[in-house]
Design an enzyme around this catalytic site. Structure first.
Site, PDB file in Angstrom:
ATOM      1  N   GLU A  95       0.857  -1.187   0.000  1.00  0.00           N
ATOM      2  CA  GLU A  95       0.000   0.000   0.000  1.00  0.00           C
ATOM      3  C   GLU A  95       0.889   1.231   0.000  1.00  0.00           C
ATOM      4  O   GLU A  95       1.713   1.420   0.904  1.00  0.00           O
ATOM      5  CB  GLU A  95      -0.927   0.029   1.214  1.00  0.00           C
ATOM      6  N   ASP A 120       4.825   5.157   3.558  1.00  0.00           N
ATOM      7  CA  ASP A 120       4.508   6.585   3.589  1.00  0.00           C
ATOM      8  C   ASP A 120       5.736   7.320   4.099  1.00  0.00           C
ATOM      9  O   ASP A 120       6.667   6.705   4.623  1.00  0.00           O
ATOM     10  CB  ASP A 120       3.290   6.871   4.480  1.00  0.00           C
ATOM     11  N   ASP A 147      10.871   6.258  -0.026  1.00  0.00           N
ATOM     12  CA  ASP A 147      10.396   6.360  -1.407  1.00  0.00           C
ATOM     13  C   ASP A 147       9.974   4.985  -1.928  1.00  0.00           C
ATOM     14  O   ASP A 147      10.783   4.059  -2.030  1.00  0.00           O
ATOM     15  CB  ASP A 147      11.529   6.926  -2.269  1.00  0.00           C
ATOM     16  N   ASP A 170      -1.576  12.021  -4.318  1.00  0.00           N
ATOM     17  CA  ASP A 170      -1.564  13.446  -4.665  1.00  0.00           C
ATOM     18  C   ASP A 170      -1.901  13.600  -6.143  1.00  0.00           C
ATOM     19  O   ASP A 170      -1.225  13.025  -7.004  1.00  0.00           O
ATOM     20  CB  ASP A 170      -0.177  14.025  -4.383  1.00  0.00           C
ATOM     21  N   ASP A 206     -10.403  10.924  -5.946  1.00  0.00           N
ATOM     22  CA  ASP A 206     -11.580  11.793  -6.072  1.00  0.00           C
ATOM     23  C   ASP A 206     -11.287  12.957  -7.013  1.00  0.00           C
ATOM     24  O   ASP A 206     -12.038  13.925  -7.046  1.00  0.00           O
ATOM     25  CB  ASP A 206     -12.025  12.312  -4.695  1.00  0.00           C
ATOM     26  N   THR A 243     -13.000   6.406   4.076  1.00  0.00           N
ATOM     27  CA  THR A 243     -12.133   7.161   4.964  1.00  0.00           C
ATOM     28  C   THR A 243     -12.746   8.521   5.302  1.00  0.00           C
ATOM     29  O   THR A 243     -13.645   9.013   4.625  1.00  0.00           O
ATOM     30  CB  THR A 243     -10.757   7.399   4.322  1.00  0.00           C
ATOM     31  N   ARG A 244     -12.226   9.115   6.367  1.00  0.00           N
ATOM     32  CA  ARG A 244     -12.681  10.444   6.772  1.00  0.00           C
ATOM     33  C   ARG A 244     -12.424  11.458   5.655  1.00  0.00           C
ATOM     34  O   ARG A 244     -13.271  12.285   5.342  1.00  0.00           O
ATOM     35  CB  ARG A 244     -11.959  10.855   8.061  1.00  0.00           C
ATOM     36  N   PHE A 245     -11.246  11.372   5.054  1.00  0.00           N
ATOM     37  CA  PHE A 245     -10.907  12.261   3.943  1.00  0.00           C
ATOM     38  C   PHE A 245     -11.891  12.087   2.786  1.00  0.00           C
ATOM     39  O   PHE A 245     -12.370  13.050   2.202  1.00  0.00           O
ATOM     40  CB  PHE A 245      -9.476  11.957   3.469  1.00  0.00           C
TER      41      PHE A 245
END
Length: 264
Positions: A95, A120, A147, A170, A206, A243-245
């Site tokens: 992931e 991450d 990375d 992003d 999104d 997710t919250r986002f």
């Protein structure tokens, strides 16, 4: 004071990561600030490092759990994923980009038979995911710092992954920055040999122009086939938590697109 909370007189004093001497690492024994250093060529990064405050709980999780469940992406060795996950023969999904780790922890809890190697560069998120995993008693999560390109190129054996997840990367909306988007033909060329036949690539975004690009490059790549017979997007699979986002985006009228492609 209870026996479990007592401190030996000769124990080393705890040094807060917020009050360290100049030159000392932020989290001794924790994630390195630049794990690959200068021994790998510099390139345009597909991520934007975020700087935000690490809470006391996140810092404590990093200091305690990183030696057991953390991994710096240094590009200096090839990983044995079975050994990394305790020799249990788990299929491993990579992931890339997990934010604060809530969705990752939920997926790990609901599918304990799959190992999740979560990558991450966001230190608070790394600490938060480690803390979530510990509190939930999860043993199938490992957190990688650095990375993901170096991880894929230098550290993962061929056909070693059962899947790839890239959720809400992003979008780099400005046209001059589109080259920084992660899902590109060159990235898929790198990913494909590391995926076992039948492995699933799952992307979600999104940002509609980015969704269109993802669909275009995945459809065009000879090593992947859309799981949708007629092509196009899929509804959010039940195994990917909302997710919250994502919820905030939906409240603003954003359209979330999921893509599921299979390695041929």
């Amino acid at each position: 004071m209870s026996e479990s909370s007592s401190v030996r007189p000769d124990a080393a004093p705890h040094v807060s990561p917020f009050h360290r001497a100049k030159g000392e690492p932020r989290f001794p024994g924790g994630p390195a600030p630049d794990p690959a250093g200068s021994h790998h060529e510099r390139r345009i990064r597909s991520f934007q490092p975020r700087r935000s405050r690490v809470t006391t709980g996140q810092a404590e999780a990093l200091e305690r759990l990183w030696p057991q469940w953390g991994l710096d992406i240094d590009g200096r060795r090839v990983l044995d994923l079975d050994e990394l996950f305790g020799g249990r023969g788990l299929p491993v999904v990579l992931e890339i980009g997990f934010g604060m780790g809530e969705a990752t922890a939920r997926m790990a809890a609901e599918d304990p038979g799959t190992g999740i190697l979560a990558v991450d560069v966001h230190t608070p998120g790394q600490g938060n995911l480690l803390g979530l995993a510990e509190r939930a008693g999860l043993t199938n999560v490992r957190v990688a710092n650095g990375d993901a390109i170096i991880l894929l190129r230098e550290m993962l054996p061929p056909a070693s992954l059962a899947g790839l997840r890239v959720y809400f990367p992003d979008p780099w909306p400005k046209k001059r920055h589109h080259k920084r988007r992660l899902i590109q033909p060159e990235f898929l060329d790198l990913v494909a040999p590391r995926l076992a036949p039948g492995a699933i690539v799952h992307c979600a975004t999104d940002w509609e122009p980015y969704a269109e690009q993802m669909l275009e490059v995945l459809t065009a790549h000879p090593d992947f086939e859309n799981t949708v017979p007629d092509g196009g997007y899929v509804s959010r699979p039940a195994f990917r938590p909302l997710t919250r986002f994502e919820g905030q985006g939906l409240d603003k009228g954003h359209v979330v697109q999921d893509l599921l492609f299979r390695r041929r």
